[in-house]
Design a protein around this motif. Structure first.
Motif, PDB file in Angstrom:
ATOM      1  N   ILE A  67       0.830  -1.213   0.000  1.00 19.42           N
ATOM      2  CA  ILE A  67       0.000   0.000   0.000  1.00 19.42           C
ATOM      3  C   ILE A  67       0.860   1.257   0.000  1.00 19.42           C
ATOM      4  O   ILE A  67       0.648   2.173  -0.793  1.00 19.42           O
ATOM      5  CB  ILE A  67      -0.957  -0.003   1.204  1.00 19.42           C
ATOM      6  N   GLU A  68       1.850   1.303   0.882  1.00 22.23           N
ATOM      7  CA  GLU A  68       2.672   2.508   1.026  1.00 22.23           C
ATOM      8  C   GLU A  68       3.573   2.763  -0.178  1.00 22.23           C
ATOM      9  O   GLU A  68       3.707   3.891  -0.631  1.00 22.23           O
ATOM     10  CB  GLU A  68       3.514   2.425   2.296  1.00 22.23           C
ATOM     11  N   GLU A  69       4.208   1.727  -0.684  1.00 22.64           N
ATOM     12  CA  GLU A  69       5.177   1.928  -1.766  1.00 22.64           C
ATOM     13  C   GLU A  69       4.570   1.714  -3.143  1.00 22.64           C
ATOM     14  O   GLU A  69       4.953   2.372  -4.104  1.00 22.64           O
ATOM     15  CB  GLU A  69       6.383   1.020  -1.556  1.00 22.64           C
ATOM     16  N   GLY A  70       3.632   0.774  -3.238  1.00 19.49           N
ATOM     17  CA  GLY A  70       3.000   0.508  -4.526  1.00 19.49           C
ATOM     18  C   GLY A  70       1.840   1.439  -4.818  1.00 19.49           C
ATOM     19  O   GLY A  70       1.463   1.627  -5.959  1.00 19.49           O
ATOM     20  N   GLY A  71       1.251   1.984  -3.774  1.00 20.86           N
ATOM     21  CA  GLY A  71       0.188   2.954  -3.956  1.00 20.86           C
ATOM     22  C   GLY A  71      -1.222   2.407  -3.831  1.00 20.86           C
ATOM     23  O   GLY A  71      -2.173   3.166  -3.775  1.00 20.86           O
ATOM     24  N   LYS A  72      -1.362   1.081  -3.805  1.00 18.91           N
ATOM     25  CA  LYS A  72      -2.692   0.498  -3.630  1.00 18.91           C
ATOM     26  C   LYS A  72      -2.540  -0.938  -3.143  1.00 18.91           C
ATOM     27  O   LYS A  72      -1.467  -1.511  -3.200  1.00 18.91           O
ATOM     28  CB  LYS A  72      -3.521   0.570  -4.905  1.00 18.91           C
TER      29      LYS A  72
END
Length: 80
Positions: A47-52
């Protein structure tokens, strides 16, 4: 280059499609796998690095690739 990481889930049919592709093509030693439903830290990183939180997701070289067909196409291009 580090092995790409497949973010997957135990009950995701699209994840199973990618996992089957990896097995049938003999790429198990080329791709690491984490199950986000068993590893909360991996889910948070996705979530934090991939965005979802969408799975399957393949992280490679700082890039986050979603969609099972795109993941399989990338693996085929890079390894086969």
């Amino acid at each position: 280059m580090a092995n790409p990481v497949l973010y997957s889930g135990r009950f995701c049919p699209f994840c199973k499609r990618v996992e089957l592709f990896i097995r049938t093509k003999g790429l198990e030693d080329k791709v690491s796998k984490v199950l986000i439903d068993q590893d909360p830290q991996a889910r948070q990183r996705l979530i934090e690095e991939g965005g979802k939180s969408q799975i399957p997701c393949l992280e490679h070289d700082g890039q986050w690739l979603y969609e099972s067909k795109d993941i399989m196409a990338w693996l085929e291009k890079e390894y086969l």
